[in-house]
Design an enzyme around this catalytic site. Structure first.
Site: not given
Ligand code: PGA
Length: 251
Positions: A76, A145, A147, A152
């Protein structure tokens, strides 16, 4: 440890520390590269994979892995950030991994956050993955959450690379990387869940107690678009690599 679920199973590998879990992920990525030196890696950004990338750089320096013929596709990118913006995911990858290994920069791909025609850029990204022969190993993190990438809750199981709006929760979580929350982009380009599920192997890394509930729902909860990571149980070859804190709520 393999956790059997009503529909499918997810492999879970638990390590006592984040460092050990990260080393395991590096070993798995290096293993995929060594099995197929001209293969395709799917890569992730965020706080989670940083130590795994450091371990991978260490393996490269020790002569244990050669990235010269590898192609990479990132999950992404924020819309509106140029590639050299300190918070763009392109910049993150260059800094955290690509500049320290022998991957050919021309063979590293991150969605174009400045594309004038986003829909066209998304379908082109899908075509490039297809033309490369598909992704051999996809690395993932998980959001609080549930995702995966920027898919999302509510994202369709068959979604493809597309523009998405970030949830308020994700914007708040990512504000720590920016000077202020107002600077966090509201939109991103993300590979879809359908895109991710086409990878031949998926390795999800989750570290820390903050991820424990999202991990437990992924493994034990219903398979639902409301918790996108649970959809990974439809895939035949997924391993969740966890530290003890992230595994705390598993049965
Ligand atoms: P993070 O993000 O590694 O910064 O916790 C993980 C994600 O949102 O996929």
């Amino acid at each position: 440890m393999t956790v059997e679920t009503e529909s499918n199973s997810i492999n879970v590998a638990i390590f006592s520390t984040a460092e050990e879990a990260s080393r395991e992920v590096a070993r798995r990525i290096a293993g995929a590269v060594n099995r197929r030196p001209d293969g395709v890696l799917g890569l992730a950004t965020g706080g989670t994979p940083v130590t795994a990338y450091q371990a991978l750089i260490g393996m490269y320096r020790d002569g244990k892995v050669d990235f010269s013929n590898i192609r990479t596709f990132n999950l992404d990118e924020y819309i509106g950030l140029p590639p050299d913006h300190p918070q763009s995911f392109r910049h993150f990858m260059d800094q955290q991994l690509f500049q320290s290994i022998n991957v050919d920069p021309e063979r590293t791909f991150v969605p174009d956050g400045l594309a004038s025609d986003v829909a066209q850029a998304c379908s082109q990204y899908e075509a490039m993955i297809r033309d490369a022969g598909g992704i051999d190993l996809q690395l993932l993190g998980i959001g609080h959450n549930g995702h995966i990438a920027f898919n999302e809750p509510g994202s369709a199981a068959d979604s493809r690379t597309r523009q998405v709006a970030l949830t308020d929760e994700t914007i708040e979580n990512n504000a720590r990387f920016f000077e202020s929350i107002d600077q966090v982009p509201r939109h991103a380009i993300t590979m879809g869940i359908g895109t991710i599920l086409e990878a031949r192997e998926i390795v999800l890394l989750a570290l820390g107690e903050g991820k424990a509930e999202a991990v437990a729902k992924m493994v034990h909860g219903p398979i639902t678009e409301q918790h996108p990571a649970s959809l990974l149980r439809r895939h035949r070859n997924v391993t969740a690599v966890l530290d003890a804190a992230a595994a705390r709520r598993l049965a």
